[in-house]
Design a protein around this motif. Structure first.
Motif, PDB file in Angstrom:
ATOM      1  N   LEU A  17       0.861  -1.203  -0.075  1.00 45.97           N
ATOM      2  CA  LEU A  17       0.100   0.132   0.038  1.00 45.97           C
ATOM      3  C   LEU A  17       0.963   1.219  -0.131  1.00 45.97           C
ATOM      4  CD1 LEU A  17      -2.845   1.302   0.151  1.00 45.97           C
ATOM      5  CD2 LEU A  17      -2.604   1.081   2.676  1.00 45.97           C
ATOM      6  N   PRO A  18       0.977   2.064  -1.018  1.00 46.93           N
ATOM      7  CA  PRO A  18       1.731   3.097  -0.925  1.00 46.93           C
ATOM      8  C   PRO A  18       1.121   4.281  -0.252  1.00 46.93           C
ATOM      9  CG  PRO A  18       0.546   3.122  -3.201  1.00 46.93           C
ATOM     10  CD  PRO A  18       0.171   1.827  -2.388  1.00 46.93           C
ATOM     11  N   ILE A  19       1.885   5.044   0.596  1.00 45.53           N
ATOM     12  CA  ILE A  19       1.373   5.841   1.410  1.00 45.53           C
ATOM     13  C   ILE A  19       2.573   7.075   1.409  1.00 45.53           C
ATOM     14  CG2 ILE A  19       0.154   4.605   3.106  1.00 45.53           C
ATOM     15  CD1 ILE A  19       2.570   5.083   4.866  1.00 45.53           C
ATOM     16  N   ASN A  20       2.169   8.326   1.487  1.00 44.41           N
ATOM     17  CA  ASN A  20       3.053   9.276   1.114  1.00 44.41           C
ATOM     18  C   ASN A  20       2.705  10.387   2.091  1.00 44.41           C
ATOM     19  OD1 ASN A  20       4.304   8.651  -1.319  1.00 44.41           O
ATOM     20  ND2 ASN A  20       2.178   8.532  -2.265  1.00 44.41           N
ATOM     21  N   PRO A  21       3.130  10.212   3.522  1.00 46.93           N
ATOM     22  CA  PRO A  21       2.787  11.291   4.444  1.00 46.93           C
ATOM     23  C   PRO A  21       3.815  12.251   4.324  1.00 46.93           C
ATOM     24  CG  PRO A  21       3.827   9.500   5.396  1.00 46.93           C
ATOM     25  CD  PRO A  21       3.664   9.012   4.136  1.00 46.93           C
ATOM     26  N   PRO A  22       3.582  13.612   4.426  1.00 47.10           N
ATOM     27  CA  PRO A  22       4.588  14.519   4.478  1.00 47.10           C
ATOM     28  C   PRO A  22       5.787  14.586   5.341  1.00 47.10           C
ATOM     29  CG  PRO A  22       2.571  15.421   5.494  1.00 47.10           C
ATOM     30  CD  PRO A  22       2.258  14.142   5.367  1.00 47.10           C
ATOM     31  N   ARG A  23       6.769  13.807   4.785  1.00 48.91           N
ATOM     32  CA  ARG A  23       7.856  13.419   5.716  1.00 48.91           C
ATOM     33  C   ARG A  23       8.424  14.765   6.503  1.00 48.91           C
ATOM     34  NH1 ARG A  23       9.653   8.270   4.364  1.00 48.91           N
ATOM     35  NH2 ARG A  23       8.488   7.395   2.773  1.00 48.91           N
ATOM     36  N   GLY A  24       8.592  15.868   5.905  1.00 48.59           N
ATOM     37  CA  GLY A  24       8.891  16.950   6.656  1.00 48.59           C
ATOM     38  C   GLY A  24       8.095  17.510   7.868  1.00 48.59           C
ATOM     39  N   GLN A  25       7.006  16.849   7.913  1.00 47.19           N
ATOM     40  CA  GLN A  25       6.286  17.298   9.267  1.00 47.19           C
ATOM     41  C   GLN A  25       6.399  16.070  10.114  1.00 47.19           C
ATOM     42  OE1 GLN A  25       2.320  18.288   8.406  1.00 47.19           O
ATOM     43  NE2 GLN A  25       2.941  19.347   6.776  1.00 47.19           N
ATOM     44  N   LEU A  26       7.049  15.055  10.090  1.00 48.19           N
ATOM     45  CA  LEU A  26       7.076  13.975  10.901  1.00 48.19           C
ATOM     46  C   LEU A  26       8.093  14.189  12.035  1.00 48.19           C
ATOM     47  CD1 LEU A  26       6.677  10.847   8.495  1.00 48.19           C
ATOM     48  CD2 LEU A  26       4.991  11.952   9.828  1.00 48.19           C
ATOM     49  N   ARG A  27       7.787  13.806  13.204  1.00 48.65           N
ATOM     50  CA  ARG A  27       8.778  13.946  14.284  1.00 48.65           C
ATOM     51  C   ARG A  27       8.835  12.720  15.018  1.00 48.65           C
ATOM     52  NH1 ARG A  27       5.190  18.729  17.002  1.00 48.65           N
ATOM     53  NH2 ARG A  27       5.378  20.133  15.175  1.00 48.65           N
ATOM     54  N   TRP A  28      10.009  12.318  15.451  1.00 52.34           N
ATOM     55  CA  TRP A  28      10.615  11.069  15.989  1.00 52.34           C
ATOM     56  C   TRP A  28      10.453  11.280  17.561  1.00 52.34           C
ATOM     57  CZ3 TRP A  28      10.020   7.436  12.395  1.00 52.34           C
ATOM     58  CH2 TRP A  28      10.027   7.860  11.122  1.00 52.34           C
ATOM     59  N   ALA A  29      10.170  10.539  18.336  1.00 49.82           N
ATOM     60  CA  ALA A  29       9.921  10.796  19.713  1.00 49.82           C
ATOM     61  C   ALA A  29      11.477  10.302  20.122  1.00 49.82           C
ATOM     62  CB  ALA A  29       8.919   9.794  20.249  1.00 49.82           C
ATOM     63  N   ASP A  30      11.875   9.327  19.475  1.00 51.61           N
ATOM     64  CA  ASP A  30      13.361   8.753  20.068  1.00 51.61           C
ATOM     65  C   ASP A  30      14.403   8.360  18.982  1.00 51.61           C
ATOM     66  OD1 ASP A  30      12.108   6.319  19.289  1.00 51.61           O
ATOM     67  OD2 ASP A  30      12.014   5.426  21.165  1.00 51.61           O
ATOM     68  N   GLY A  31      14.069   8.785  17.706  1.00 53.38           N
ATOM     69  CA  GLY A  31      15.075   8.408  16.656  1.00 53.38           C
ATOM     70  C   GLY A  31      14.169   6.927  15.972  1.00 53.38           C
ATOM     71  N   VAL A  32      13.269   6.286  16.699  1.00 56.70           N
ATOM     72  CA  VAL A  32      12.576   5.232  16.025  1.00 56.70           C
ATOM     73  C   VAL A  32      11.144   5.178  15.809  1.00 56.70           C
ATOM     74  CG1 VAL A  32      12.452   2.620  16.339  1.00 56.70           C
ATOM     75  CG2 VAL A  32      14.514   3.768  16.638  1.00 56.70           C
ATOM     76  N   HIS A  33      10.652   5.793  17.016  1.00 55.20           N
ATOM     77  CA  HIS A  33       9.135   5.757  17.079  1.00 55.20           C
ATOM     78  C   HIS A  33       8.537   7.383  16.845  1.00 55.20           C
ATOM     79  CE1 HIS A  33      10.456   2.394  19.612  1.00 55.20           C
ATOM     80  NE2 HIS A  33       9.230   1.872  19.052  1.00 55.20           N
ATOM     81  N   LEU A  34       7.393   7.377  15.992  1.00 56.27           N
ATOM     82  CA  LEU A  34       6.773   8.512  15.913  1.00 56.27           C
ATOM     83  C   LEU A  34       6.385   9.309  17.092  1.00 56.27           C
ATOM     84  CD1 LEU A  34       5.033   7.638  12.533  1.00 56.27           C
ATOM     85  CD2 LEU A  34       7.086   8.956  12.989  1.00 56.27           C
ATOM     86  N   ASP A  35       6.290  10.622  17.174  1.00 49.78           N
ATOM     87  CA  ASP A  35       5.360  10.828  18.115  1.00 49.78           C
ATOM     88  C   ASP A  35       3.940  10.874  18.047  1.00 49.78           C
ATOM     89  OD1 ASP A  35       5.115  12.997  16.508  1.00 49.78           O
ATOM     90  OD2 ASP A  35       5.992  14.688  17.645  1.00 49.78           O
ATOM     91  N   GLU A  36       3.104  11.371  18.976  1.00 50.26           N
ATOM     92  CA  GLU A  36       1.668  11.295  18.643  1.00 50.26           C
ATOM     93  C   GLU A  36       1.202  12.033  17.315  1.00 50.26           C
ATOM     94  OE1 GLU A  36       2.844  11.915  21.495  1.00 50.26           O
ATOM     95  OE2 GLU A  36       2.550  10.375  23.035  1.00 50.26           O
ATOM     96  N   ARG A  37       1.616  13.321  17.471  1.00 48.92           N
ATOM     97  CA  ARG A  37       1.082  13.838  16.371  1.00 48.92           C
ATOM     98  C   ARG A  37       1.580  13.296  14.976  1.00 48.92           C
ATOM     99  NH1 ARG A  37       3.964  17.220  13.176  1.00 48.92           N
ATOM    100  NH2 ARG A  37       2.871  19.047  12.030  1.00 48.92           N
ATOM    101  N   SER A  38       2.687  13.000  14.701  1.00 46.05           N
ATOM    102  CA  SER A  38       3.446  12.417  13.686  1.00 46.05           C
ATOM    103  C   SER A  38       2.429  11.059  13.306  1.00 46.05           C
ATOM    104  CB  SER A  38       4.724  11.946  13.692  1.00 46.05           C
ATOM    105  OG  SER A  38       5.752  13.347  13.777  1.00 46.05           O
ATOM    106  N   ALA A  39       2.153  10.358  14.581  1.00 44.96           N
ATOM    107  CA  ALA A  39       1.269   8.980  14.323  1.00 44.96           C
ATOM    108  C   ALA A  39       0.118   9.232  13.630  1.00 44.96           C
ATOM    109  CB  ALA A  39       1.377   8.366  15.477  1.00 44.96           C
ATOM    110  N   LEU A  40      -0.471  10.355  13.916  1.00 45.67           N
ATOM    111  CA  LEU A  40      -1.839  10.617  13.268  1.00 45.67           C
ATOM    112  C   LEU A  40      -1.769  11.002  11.757  1.00 45.67           C
ATOM    113  CD1 LEU A  40      -3.438  12.561  16.580  1.00 45.67           C
ATOM    114  CD2 LEU A  40      -4.103  10.507  15.392  1.00 45.67           C
TER     115      LEU A  40
END
Length: 60
Positions: A17-40
């Protein structure tokens, strides 16, 4: 390493399934896991991709 594992387990990328979230808006809580906002943001991208895929199936 995880990319290699995923590609070995699911080699046919045409079935992915191709997904294209805006990568520039994603934040990483610890370098591996997304924060809550980015997960949404990623969830919305998945929902959008699923909606597009389902729309294509209905048109056929």
């Amino acid at each position: 390493m995880s990319k290699a594992i995923v590609h070995a387990a699911f080699p046919d990328q045409s079935l992915w399934l191709p997904i294209n979230p805006p990568r520039g808006q994603l934040r990483w809580a610890d370098g591996v896991h997304l924060d809550e906002r980015s997960a949404l943001i990623v969830v919305r991208a998945i929902e959008s991709a699923l909606g597009e895929r389902d729309g294509l199936r209905r048109d056929k």
